[in-house]
Design an enzyme around this catalytic site. Structure first.
Site, short mmCIF file in Angstrom:
data_model
loop_
_atom_site.label_atom_id
_atom_site.label_comp_id
_atom_site.label_asym_id
_atom_site.label_seq_id
_atom_site.Cartn_x
_atom_site.Cartn_y
_atom_site.Cartn_z
N TYR A 43 4.13 -3.89 -4.80
CA TYR A 43 5.03 -4.94 -5.29
C TYR A 43 5.02 -6.14 -4.35
O TYR A 43 4.97 -7.30 -4.78
CB TYR A 43 6.45 -4.37 -5.42
N HIS A 44 5.04 -5.86 -3.06
CA HIS A 44 5.03 -6.93 -2.05
C HIS A 44 3.75 -7.74 -2.13
O HIS A 44 3.77 -8.98 -2.11
CB HIS A 44 5.21 -6.30 -0.66
#
Length: 268
Positions: A147-148
């Protein structure tokens, strides 16, 4: 709009490649092609989960030497980027104050910083390669990890084209944290025994980065109506949501990894 004057810009010592860099062409390219970041992210997600499926019945790969080279390369890049952008930010802070360090757009076209600003946003694409080592070595793939990677790439490309306020802080902080993080990864991959508190320190630095990102976003939002802190409402909203989600995820990671697990170890 706040901009450093020519005499201030000339005070920096430049390398020839920094001096020759055409930031106007870079910004034009990003304005035309920033949406390709969605394609990179979609391809990344497909390869990550297809790779996990492929590796499921197969033995994990060692990849120690490639991982050392990969992490060391990113560590050196991040260290140099942190030094070069940090020198710019320190100059603005010491000569013009905190507000100008946030609102000044010269970070995108000043000597030294203009090259490293573009290098920063471009680097978010090859950094997706971090996940290949996680997948091929069959390590646990955290939601926080992928996600990052995806959201940083999307936001960086989206923001660079508009030269938004706060970019100098966002990029310099990320360079500095990555300098520490990738140096740690390189040392670990090389087989060096690293003290556990250092890993906790890196996560703490990441949490601090997210808190500062939220503060900068809030200040940009408050100063935008005065006309000297250029950004857009949609950009500030996405930045705030991104940093808030990171803060929650990294804080949870810190708790689960260093506090809860440490408490369990002591009780055994």
């Amino acid at each position: 709009m706040l901009l450093l004057n020519d005499s201030e810009l000339r005070s920096f010592s430049e390398f020839s490649f920094e001096r020759r860099f055409d930031e106007r062409g870079a910004i034009r390219w990003m304005q035309l092609h920033w949406s390709k970041s969605f394609l990179f992210c979609a391809l990344y997600a497909a390869l990550v989960f297809a790779g996990r499926h492929y590796m499921k019945p197969r033995p994990r790969m060692n990849l120690r030497l490639p991982l050392v080279f990969w992490s060391l390369s990113l560590a050196v890049f991040s260290i140099v980027g942190a030094v070069r952008t940090g020198s710019y930010m320190f100059h603005v802070l010491s000569s013009s104050g905190f507000r100008r360090s946030i609102c000044d757009q010269s970070f995108y076209n000043g000597p030294v910083s203009k090259f490293w600003a573009y290098a920063f946003v471009l680097s978010k694409a090859p950094e997706l390669g971090d996940t290949a080592f996680v997948v091929l070595r069959k390590q646990k793939l955290l939601f926080l990890h992928w996600y990052h990677h995806i959201t940083v790439l999307l936001y960086s490309w989206f923001s660079y084209k508009d030269m938004v306020a706060g970019g100098g802080w966002f990029m310099t902080m990320n360079y500095a944290v990555h300098a520490l993080m990738y140096s740690y990864y390189a040392a670990r991959a090389a087989g060096l025994q690293m003290p556990r508190p250092l890993a906790a320190l890196i996560t703490s630095a990441q949490i601090g980065q997210m808190l500062m990102g939220l503060l900068v976003s809030a200040l940009v939002f408050g100063w935008m109506p005065q006309g000297d802190c250029p950004s857009r409402l949609d950009n500030v909203v996405w930045a705030a949501l991104m940093y808030l989600s990171y803060l929650l995820l990294f804080s949870n990671f810190f708790y689960q990894t260093y506090l809860r697990r440490g408490a369990k170890t002591k009780s055994q």
